[in-house]
Design an enzyme around this catalytic site. Structure first.
Site, PDB file in Angstrom:
ATOM      1  N   ASP A  30       0.852  -1.193   0.000  1.00  6.29           N
ATOM      2  CA  ASP A  30       0.000   0.000   0.000  1.00  6.29           C
ATOM      3  C   ASP A  30       0.888   1.244   0.000  1.00  6.29           C
ATOM      4  OD1 ASP A  30      -3.219   0.513   0.984  1.00  6.29           O
ATOM      5  OD2 ASP A  30      -1.815   2.204   1.070  1.00  6.29           O
ATOM      6  N   ILE A  31       0.498   2.227  -0.798  1.00  7.47           N
ATOM      7  CA  ILE A  31       1.283   3.457  -0.935  1.00  7.47           C
ATOM      8  C   ILE A  31       1.217   4.311   0.341  1.00  7.47           C
ATOM      9  CG2 ILE A  31      -0.500   5.016  -1.882  1.00  7.47           C
ATOM     10  CD1 ILE A  31       1.510   5.666  -4.131  1.00  7.47           C
ATOM     11  N   ASN A  85     -12.843  -3.069   2.702  1.00  6.62           N
ATOM     12  CA  ASN A  85     -13.695  -1.904   2.915  1.00  6.62           C
ATOM     13  C   ASN A  85     -14.760  -1.881   1.821  1.00  6.62           C
ATOM     14  OD1 ASN A  85     -12.093  -1.043   5.097  1.00  6.62           O
ATOM     15  ND2 ASN A  85     -10.658  -0.048   3.710  1.00  6.62           N
ATOM     16  N   GLY A  91     -15.270   2.890   4.133  1.00  3.65           N
ATOM     17  CA  GLY A  91     -13.953   3.469   3.865  1.00  3.65           C
ATOM     18  C   GLY A  91     -13.341   3.070   2.532  1.00  3.65           C
ATOM     19  N   GLN A  92     -14.175   2.575   1.602  1.00  2.00           N
ATOM     20  CA  GLN A  92     -13.620   2.179   0.297  1.00  2.00           C
ATOM     21  C   GLN A  92     -13.318   3.422  -0.541  1.00  2.00           C
ATOM     22  OE1 GLN A  92     -16.114  -0.424  -2.066  1.00  2.00           O
ATOM     23  NE2 GLN A  92     -14.434  -0.952  -3.443  1.00  2.00           N
ATOM     24  N   SER A  93     -12.098   3.479  -1.058  1.00  2.00           N
ATOM     25  CA  SER A  93     -11.718   4.614  -1.902  1.00  2.00           C
ATOM     26  C   SER A  93     -11.341   4.186  -3.314  1.00  2.00           C
ATOM     27  CB  SER A  93     -10.568   5.400  -1.272  1.00  2.00           C
ATOM     28  OG  SER A  93      -9.429   4.583  -1.131  1.00  2.00           O
ATOM     29  N   HIS A  98     -10.363  -5.347  -3.320  1.00  2.00           N
ATOM     30  CA  HIS A  98      -9.026  -5.620  -2.806  1.00  2.00           C
ATOM     31  C   HIS A  98      -9.096  -5.952  -1.334  1.00  2.00           C
ATOM     32  CE1 HIS A  98      -9.855  -1.323  -2.432  1.00  2.00           C
ATOM     33  NE2 HIS A  98      -9.111  -1.339  -1.340  1.00  2.00           N
TER      34      HIS A  98
HETATM   35  P1  AMP Z   1      -9.670   1.340   0.241  1.00  2.00           P
HETATM   36  O1  AMP Z   1      -9.752   2.643   0.970  1.00  2.00           O
HETATM   37  O2  AMP Z   1     -10.077   0.154   1.039  1.00  2.00           O
HETATM   38  O3  AMP Z   1     -10.377   1.426  -1.090  1.00  2.00           O
HETATM   39  O4  AMP Z   1      -8.140   1.108  -0.026  1.00  2.00           O
HETATM   40  C1  AMP Z   1      -7.459   1.654  -1.111  1.00  2.00           C
HETATM   41  C2  AMP Z   1      -6.011   1.616  -0.752  1.00  2.00           C
HETATM   42  O5  AMP Z   1      -5.267   1.770  -1.926  1.00  2.00           O
HETATM   43  C3  AMP Z   1      -5.572   2.745   0.204  1.00  2.00           C
HETATM   44  O6  AMP Z   1      -5.052   2.172   1.391  1.00  2.00           O
HETATM   45  C4  AMP Z   1      -4.531   3.499  -0.596  1.00  2.00           C
HETATM   46  O7  AMP Z   1      -3.454   3.948   0.189  1.00  2.00           O
HETATM   47  C5  AMP Z   1      -4.105   2.455  -1.611  1.00  2.00           C
HETATM   48  N1  AMP Z   1      -3.569   2.963  -2.859  1.00  2.00           N
HETATM   49  C6  AMP Z   1      -4.108   3.903  -3.670  1.00  2.00           C
HETATM   50  N2  AMP Z   1      -3.348   4.088  -4.761  1.00  2.00           N
HETATM   51  C7  AMP Z   1      -2.301   3.227  -4.647  1.00  2.00           C
HETATM   52  C8  AMP Z   1      -1.165   2.941  -5.454  1.00  2.00           C
HETATM   53  N3  AMP Z   1      -0.945   3.570  -6.619  1.00  2.00           N
HETATM   54  N4  AMP Z   1      -0.281   2.008  -5.019  1.00  2.00           N
HETATM   55  C9  AMP Z   1      -0.483   1.379  -3.848  1.00  2.00           C
HETATM   56  N5  AMP Z   1      -1.552   1.598  -3.045  1.00  2.00           N
HETATM   57  C10 AMP Z   1      -2.443   2.519  -3.436  1.00  2.00           C
END
Ligand code: AMP
Length: 112
Positions: A30-31, A85, A91-93, A98
Site C-alpha cells: 500500500d502506498i 472496505n 472506507g472504500q476509496s 481488494h
Molecule cells: P480502500 O480505501 O479500502 O479502497 O483502499 C485503497 C487503498 O489503496 C488505500 O489504502 C490506498 O493507500 C491504496 N492505494 C491507492 N493508490 C495506490 C497505489 N498507486 N499504489 C499502492 N496503493 C495505493
C-alpha cells in the site's frame, strides 16, 4: 477498466512494489501504509465491490495469495489482519475489489 488505478497496476501501466503475483492475483504494498506490513491483495479481474462478487473462485485465489503474502512478509506466525472496505461508510476509496493485509504490530481492535 481503463480508468481504474488497480487495473493499471495489474497491467503494469503504473509502478507498484509487487510482493506476489500469479495468473489471477497481484499483491503490492500500500502506498500509504497503516501498519509496518500493509499489502493489498487484488484479483486481476475487475470487480467494483465485494457486493458485486459472484465468481467465488476469485475468493479462493485471493486467500491462497494472502497466505503467500503472509509468508513472504514473515507475519504468518505472529498474526495479521485481513480487511475489505465496502463503499463510503466502510472506507472504500478504490473501486476494484481488494483485500488489505495488515501486520507487523498489535492491531488496536479488539483491545487486549
Ligand atoms: P480502500 O480505501 O479500502 O479502497 O483502499 C485503497 C487503498 O489503496 C488505500 O489504502 C490506498 O493507500 C491504496 N492505494 C491507492 N493508490 C495506490 C497505489 N498507486 N499504489 C499502492 N496503493 C495505493
Amino acid at each position: 477498466m481503463a480508468d481504474c488505478i488497480f487495473c493499471r497496476i495489474v497491467n503494469k501501466e503504473i509502478p507498484s512494489k509487487i510482493v506476489y503475483e500469479d495468473e489471477n492475483v497481484i499483491a503490492f504494498d500500500d502506498i500509504n501504509p497503516q501498519a509496518p506490513v500493509h499489502t493489498l491483495v487484488v484479483p486481476k479481474k475487475h470487480i467494483n465491490t465485494i457486493m458485486e462478487l459472484e465468481d467465488y473462485e476469485v475468493v479462493s485465489n485471493v486467500f491462497k495469495a494472502i497466505k503467500k503474502v503472509a509468508e513472504i512478509k514473515n507475519i504468518d506466525k505472529d498474526g495479521f489482519r485481513v480487511v475489505v472496505n465496502h463503499l463510503s461508510k466502510g472506507g472504500q476509496s478504490v473501486f476494484h475489489l481488494h483485500f488489505h493485509v495488515l501486520g507487523g504490530r498489535q492491531m488496536l481492535w479488539p483491545p487486549g
